[in-house]
Design a protein around this motif. Structure first.
Motif, PDB file in Angstrom:
ATOM      1  N   GLN A  99      11.686  40.993  42.057  1.00 47.81           N
ATOM      2  CA  GLN A  99      12.218  40.146  42.779  1.00 47.81           C
ATOM      3  C   GLN A  99      11.563  39.782  43.972  1.00 47.81           C
ATOM      4  OE1 GLN A  99      14.806  39.047  40.487  1.00 47.81           O
ATOM      5  NE2 GLN A  99      16.106  38.711  42.387  1.00 47.81           N
ATOM      6  N   HIS A 100      10.688  40.755  44.677  1.00 45.47           N
ATOM      7  CA  HIS A 100       9.887  40.688  45.596  1.00 45.47           C
ATOM      8  C   HIS A 100       8.690  40.334  45.369  1.00 45.47           C
ATOM      9  CE1 HIS A 100      13.557  43.379  46.995  1.00 45.47           C
ATOM     10  NE2 HIS A 100      13.155  42.780  48.091  1.00 45.47           N
ATOM     11  N   SER A 101       8.215  40.130  44.496  1.00 41.09           N
ATOM     12  CA  SER A 101       6.759  39.980  43.877  1.00 41.09           C
ATOM     13  C   SER A 101       6.542  38.352  43.735  1.00 41.09           C
ATOM     14  CB  SER A 101       6.251  40.432  42.485  1.00 41.09           C
ATOM     15  OG  SER A 101       7.057  40.159  41.609  1.00 41.09           O
ATOM     16  N   PRO A 102       5.485  37.658  44.164  1.00 38.48           N
ATOM     17  CA  PRO A 102       5.357  36.142  44.182  1.00 38.48           C
ATOM     18  C   PRO A 102       5.207  35.851  42.713  1.00 38.48           C
ATOM     19  CG  PRO A 102       3.297  37.112  44.727  1.00 38.48           C
ATOM     20  CD  PRO A 102       4.239  38.503  44.711  1.00 38.48           C
ATOM     21  N   ARG A 103       5.878  34.576  42.533  1.00 35.95           N
ATOM     22  CA  ARG A 103       5.765  34.085  41.201  1.00 35.95           C
ATOM     23  C   ARG A 103       4.937  32.814  41.347  1.00 35.95           C
ATOM     24  NH1 ARG A 103       7.980  34.892  36.791  1.00 35.95           N
ATOM     25  NH2 ARG A 103       9.220  36.163  37.440  1.00 35.95           N
ATOM     26  N   LEU A 104       3.750  32.718  41.055  1.00 33.57           N
ATOM     27  CA  LEU A 104       2.898  31.386  41.165  1.00 33.57           C
ATOM     28  C   LEU A 104       2.920  30.509  40.066  1.00 33.57           C
ATOM     29  CD1 LEU A 104      -0.241  33.391  42.600  1.00 33.57           C
ATOM     30  CD2 LEU A 104       1.774  32.450  43.784  1.00 33.57           C
ATOM     31  N   GLY A 105       2.542  29.364  40.360  1.00 33.03           N
ATOM     32  CA  GLY A 105       2.464  28.208  39.262  1.00 33.03           C
ATOM     33  C   GLY A 105       1.317  28.087  38.696  1.00 33.03           C
ATOM     34  N   LEU A 106       0.966  27.049  37.842  1.00 31.53           N
ATOM     35  CA  LEU A 106      -0.200  26.576  37.288  1.00 31.53           C
ATOM     36  C   LEU A 106      -1.620  27.022  37.920  1.00 31.53           C
ATOM     37  CD1 LEU A 106       0.975  23.723  35.115  1.00 31.53           C
ATOM     38  CD2 LEU A 106       0.994  26.110  34.608  1.00 31.53           C
TER      39      LEU A 106
ATOM     40  N   GLU B  95       7.664  42.197  35.339  1.00 33.49           N
ATOM     41  CA  GLU B  95       8.703  41.459  34.452  1.00 33.49           C
ATOM     42  C   GLU B  95       8.374  41.969  33.025  1.00 33.49           C
ATOM     43  OE1 GLU B  95       8.673  37.015  31.940  1.00 33.49           O
ATOM     44  OE2 GLU B  95       8.761  36.877  34.459  1.00 33.49           O
ATOM     45  N   ASP B  96       6.979  42.048  32.501  1.00 35.47           N
ATOM     46  CA  ASP B  96       6.666  42.624  31.428  1.00 35.47           C
ATOM     47  C   ASP B  96       7.075  43.982  31.029  1.00 35.47           C
ATOM     48  OD1 ASP B  96       5.294  42.395  28.895  1.00 35.47           O
ATOM     49  OD2 ASP B  96       3.380  42.668  29.573  1.00 35.47           O
ATOM     50  N   VAL B  97       7.270  44.774  32.271  1.00 35.15           N
ATOM     51  CA  VAL B  97       8.038  45.990  31.916  1.00 35.15           C
ATOM     52  C   VAL B  97       9.494  46.100  31.820  1.00 35.15           C
ATOM     53  CG1 VAL B  97       8.533  48.300  33.076  1.00 35.15           C
ATOM     54  CG2 VAL B  97       6.212  47.205  33.445  1.00 35.15           C
TER      55      VAL B  97
ATOM     56  N   ASN C 271      14.149  49.977  39.714  1.00 30.05           N
ATOM     57  CA  ASN C 271      13.004  49.845  40.295  1.00 30.05           C
ATOM     58  C   ASN C 271      12.037  48.780  40.134  1.00 30.05           C
ATOM     59  OD1 ASN C 271      13.590  52.472  41.367  1.00 30.05           O
ATOM     60  ND2 ASN C 271      12.296  53.538  40.316  1.00 30.05           N
ATOM     61  N   PHE C 272      11.806  48.492  38.888  1.00 31.53           N
ATOM     62  CA  PHE C 272      11.008  47.261  38.368  1.00 31.53           C
ATOM     63  C   PHE C 272      11.738  45.935  38.680  1.00 31.53           C
ATOM     64  CE2 PHE C 272       8.306  50.648  36.394  1.00 31.53           C
ATOM     65  CZ  PHE C 272       6.838  50.172  36.969  1.00 31.53           C
ATOM     66  N   TYR C 273      12.849  45.863  38.652  1.00 32.23           N
ATOM     67  CA  TYR C 273      13.658  44.805  38.779  1.00 32.23           C
ATOM     68  C   TYR C 273      13.585  44.317  40.295  1.00 32.23           C
ATOM     69  CZ  TYR C 273      17.487  41.429  39.122  1.00 32.23           C
ATOM     70  OH  TYR C 273      18.455  40.323  39.452  1.00 32.23           O
ATOM     71  N   GLN C 274      13.656  45.300  41.173  1.00 34.53           N
ATOM     72  CA  GLN C 274      13.578  44.969  42.491  1.00 34.53           C
ATOM     73  C   GLN C 274      12.174  44.501  42.721  1.00 34.53           C
ATOM     74  OE1 GLN C 274      14.759  48.629  44.524  1.00 34.53           O
ATOM     75  NE2 GLN C 274      16.984  48.248  43.999  1.00 34.53           N
ATOM     76  N   LEU C 275      11.153  45.292  42.145  1.00 32.65           N
ATOM     77  CA  LEU C 275       9.668  44.901  42.515  1.00 32.65           C
ATOM     78  C   LEU C 275       9.488  43.481  41.922  1.00 32.65           C
ATOM     79  CD1 LEU C 275       6.826  45.664  43.181  1.00 32.65           C
ATOM     80  CD2 LEU C 275       6.449  46.587  40.786  1.00 32.65           C
TER      81      LEU C 275
END
Length: 883
Positions: free
Chosen positions: A600-607, A617-619, A594-598
């Motif tokens: 994958q779909h969550s935004p990853r922002l830069g600095l 990812e922490d989970v 579940n958290f891997y899919q979450l």
């Protein structure tokens, strides 16, 4: 002696095997990273600091309508003055017009129509003793007289009272008065009472007037009269009473409209209860001179002063004065006047003055609504961080803790809520932590939690008020848990079972469960706390239930998984107990997916973004850590290695994540794969996909992250026992990279690289690789540098050199002259027990070094030294190298 499991594992991998099954010393704990099966570490989840001080933060699961407010207004009118003083016996002044009986009566009604007497003058009540006062109060609330005799009886009673009070003013006089009670036949019995020095009455002796016994058919009436006489009822005989006694038939006809004996008993019981309560709550007299000379001037100053600083100083002075006069109590004369003055000052709207007032009002032991309001006042002040210094200076902490210790929880739940809310804010300030712990805050909070647990168990559910209070209590304990002193206190009082009980009973309250999870996540970072929590066998099932219930609540899932990782990091029994819980592995895998899919779909922002790294990812980091830890168990590890879902999730993570973006997740995933790759069983999924795993690990070797390189080399140490993997490493020139790593001067990297080179030299065709790039020289350098402090690494070096020199005919031709001489000197020195073990170590480290020197290094080094000496022809003496 090795156990059967360890013997099996040793056959699988003679270089990488678990530690012996014995109680671990400090040195062995430190060196656990050396083992092929390793527990994984990770950072504790970050506890966010609330920007605003509120009872319930923005992440609370409670709606705004279902929780008490954090903002409110308080004024002098909010306090109730009558509630601040005891229930008094003072009554209204007597009415000028006395009640009159109806004009028309029948003869039958005359004996049953009664009217209450007017209340006595309060001044007279205060002048007489408690016992006599109760008598007058009972009389004023209704003596059972007929209308005809009411006026005469009242006149006689008032004359008697006047006479008694007059006699009471003289302490030297002693008089006797007789209270007469009438029975149904008009006979009298007298009870003499003596007026004592303190103006109270005491019974001297019961004396009966001998009269003929009443007829048998009137015995019940006599018992009724005796019962009323025992409770002090004043029944004056009259002609109507005698007429009633003569006419028995009419008396029976009126029984339905007249008070019965049971009704009279209930009335008299209530009167006695009121009198007893009034006697307990009687105001304590204070020294009039002390009040007039010490208290009243300060009160006048508070009423007339307008300067806030002067009023604060006056409040402090008043507090000390009341303390000197021993007047900081619930009941004393003048307390209502004092509180009324203090309540008025609340409208001054000054935090410094309000804090002084709150401390003083709490010292006066107010109750009910006033206690709630003063706790709200302190809470309101504590919401501003600027007031922390002020609250510490005025020592309000002690007053708040006294409320929790002394007041009743059931009747003051809301007051406890705001009191605990203020303590929560103070506990978040580092300056308050030592003071709170030293003043017994930890013990007080746990006692309160235990009391709430008992109440919840009694009611069968976590009530809203209890839940709100538990949120504040557990949040305060969460802040205190940062101190080592708190940890030792919680261990000493056995707090862990109580906290588990709270989670179990309040599982539907996510706020409470999250706070306790935060407490455990802090405490289980220490081994002694892990042992204490693991001793409560229900904790694993409890944590799994919470994970299943709150699968989508990241903050709670993250901390529970972190706790499970701590429990399974060091204790093999914890790994086994957890894995035996029904659905434990399935729950972890469901969360992982579940958290891997979450993620994958969550935004990853830069600095410049607001989110980095991802919370999901922490989970995943914590989940892979739990899987890696439980894989250490020799029974569970092979099962996990054969589980396609487990291996598939780990490999998918390794495929999709890069070391530069998700460092901790990739490293933990590689560590979990390393532990699973240790089990060389036919059912292992990793064994079937070993070449694909080796391809994935190559990208870690070419990174500049030493931790990632180390984990990849460890996995190659397990996989390189297979010939296909060895051929793959030779084709990809990985062996050259391993030889280069020997120069890293990193003890663990050298150890892992030596393990890979050792497995490569098992194949005769690949032994010549040690000469490429100066491999022999680098191995000898590792032996010289790390040997005295790491006999496991020295053992691996000797094993690699032993394999390389299997068909030796000349040592110099095999190793070279220089390296041969160096090996002879080093091996001779390291095999000398006095030289080898003469280090400045503590006893545990000495035992640890001796263990590995005797069991691992010495047998291999002796054989290697004999082989080199037997094939060495140089007659030159060997010089002892300097270390």
């Amino acid at each position: 002696m090795l156990s059967s499991n360890d013997q099996k594992l040793e056959k699988l991998d003679p270089c990488h095997r678990p530690s012996m099954p014995k109680q671990k010393t400090s040195a062995e704990i430190i060196s656990e990273a050396r083992n092929a099966l390793r527990s994984v570490r990770t950072q504790r989840p970050f506890t966010p600091r609330e920007d605003q001080r509120k009872l319930f933060g923005p992440a609370s699961s409670r709606t705004a309508e279902s929780r008490p407010p954090s903002s409110f207004s308080l004024h002098a009118s909010s306090f109730e003055l009558p509630d601040s003083r005891p229930i008094s016996g003072t009554r209204l002044s007597p009415l000028e017009l006395k009640p009159r009986a109806p004009v028309c009566h029948t003869t039958e009604e005359d004996a049953c129509l009664f009217f209450p007497r007017p209340p006595l003058d309060p001044a007279k009540i205060r002048r007489i003793s408690g016992a006599r006062a109760r008598f007058y109060r009972a009389a004023s609330q209704g003596t059972l007289l007929s209308d005809r005799s009411l006026a005469a009886a009242h006149s006689e009673t008032m004359e008697e009272s006047s006479e008694i009070v007059t006699m009471g003013n003289s302490a030297a006089k002693t008089n006797r008065t007789y209270l007469a009670a009438s029975n149904t036949v008009g006979h009298l019995k007298t009870y003499p009472l003596q007026l004592t020095y303190d103006q109270g009455f005491r019974e001297i002796k019961e004396r009966e007037v001998k009269e003929p016994s009443p007829p048998s058919h009137l015995q019940n009436g006599g018992s009724e009269a005796a019962h009323m006489r025992h409770h002090g009822a004043n029944l004056t005989p009259g002609h109507d009473s005698e007429r009633v006694c003569r006419d028995q038939g009419k008396r029976r006809a009126r029984a339905s409209s007249c008070p019965s004996s049971s009704d009279m008993g209930r009335l008299e019981t209530r009167a006695a209860s009121r009198a007893s309560l009034q006697e307990r709550e009687t105001e304590i007299e204070v020294d009039g001179v002390f009040w007039e000379t010490r208290i009243e001037p300060i009160l006048q100053e508070l009423e007339t002063e307008e300067d806030i600083e002067s009023m604060c100083a006056a409040c402090t002075k008043l507090h000390h004065t009341l303390e000197d006069g021993r007047m900081l109590r619930k009941k004393f004369k003048g307390r209502s006047i004092l509180l009324k003055t203090l309540y008025k000052l609340v409208d001054a709207d000054s935090d410094s003055l309000s804090l002084k007032l709150a401390k003083l009002i709490l010292a006066l032991k107010v109750s009910r609504k006033n206690l709630l309001n003063v706790c709200k006042l302190v809470f309101k002040i504590s919401r501003s961080e600027d007031n922390d210094v002020l609250m510490q200076k005025d020592n309000i902490l002690e007053s708040l803790l006294e409320v929790l210790r002394d007041e009743d929880l059931q009747s003051n739940t809301e007051a406890f809520l705001y009191c605990m809310g203020a303590l929560k804010f103070l506990s978040g300030s580092p300056g308050f932590l030592p003071e709170m712990i030293n003043k017994g805050a930890v013990e007080t909070l746990m006692k309160l939690i235990k009391q709430m647990n008992e109440n919840i168990k009694k009611h069968g559910a976590c009530l809203p008020n209890s839940g709100n209070l538990l949120v504040q209590t557990t949040a305060t304990l969460r802040n205190l848990a940062d101190s080592p002193l708190t940890r030792s206190k919680l261990l000493n009082i056995g707090a862990f079972p109580q906290l588990c009980t709270v989670m179990e009973q309040c599982m539907d309250d996510r706020d409470v469960c999250t706070n306790i999870a935060r407490i455990f996540s802090k405490l289980t970072s220490y081994r002694d706390c892990c042992v204490a929590l693991a001793s409560d066998s229900r904790c694993y099932a409890l944590f799994l239930n919470l994970l299943n219930k709150y699968q989508k609540k990241q903050d709670l899932v993250l901390r529970i998984v972190f706790i499970l990782g701590n429990l399974t990091a060091k204790d093999n029994q914890a790994r086994e107990v957890f894995s035996r819980e029904r659905g434990s592995i399935e729950t972890l895998l469901t969360l992982f997916q579940n958290f891997y899919q979450l993620d994958q779909h969550s935004p990853r922002l830069g600095l410049s973004g607001a989110r980095s790294p991802a919370e999901a990812e922490d989970v995943l980091v914590k989940l892979t850590r739990v899987l890696a830890n439980i894989a250490i168990h020799p029974r569970i590890g092979p099962v996990l290695a054969a589980n396609p879902r487990v291996v598939g999730l780990l490999l998918t993570t390794l495929e999709s994540k890069s070391l530069s973006d998700c460092e901790e997740l990739v490293i933990n995933t590689t560590a979990a794969i390393n532990n699973l790759s240790f089990y060389q069983v036919k059912s292992s999924i990793l064994q079937h996909k070993k070449l694909y795993v080796a391809e994935l690990l190559l990208k870690l070797l070419v990174s500049d992250n030493m931790d990632g390189i180390l984990e990849a080399v460890r996995v190659f140490g397990n996989l390189s026992q297979d010939r296909d993997i060895c051929n793959f490493l030779m084709q990809k020139n990985v062996h050259k990279f391993m030889i280069a790593l020997l120069e890293a001067r990193h003890q663990d990297i050298c150890f892992s690289a030596c393990g890979v080179l050792l497995n490569l030299t098992v194949d005769k065709d690949k032994r010549a690789i040690l000469k490429e790039g100066g491999g022999i020289k680098k191995l000898v350098d590792c032996l010289r540098e790390f040997g005295p402090g790491d006999w496991q690494l020295a053992c691996l070096v000797c094993k690699a050199l032993w394999n390389f020199s299997e068909n030796i005919t000349n040592a110099a031709a095999c190793f070279g002259d220089e390296d041969t001489n160096r090996l002879l000197v080093l091996l001779s020195s390291f095999l000398d027990e006095e030289l080898a073990l003469d280090g400045s170590f503590d006893q545990d480290l000495k035992s640890y070094h001796r263990l590995h020197w005797e069991t691992e290094f010495k047998p291999v080094a002796q054989q290697l030294l004999k082989r080199i000496q037997s094939h060495h022809t140089s007659p030159e003496p060997l010089a002892v190298p300097s270390f």
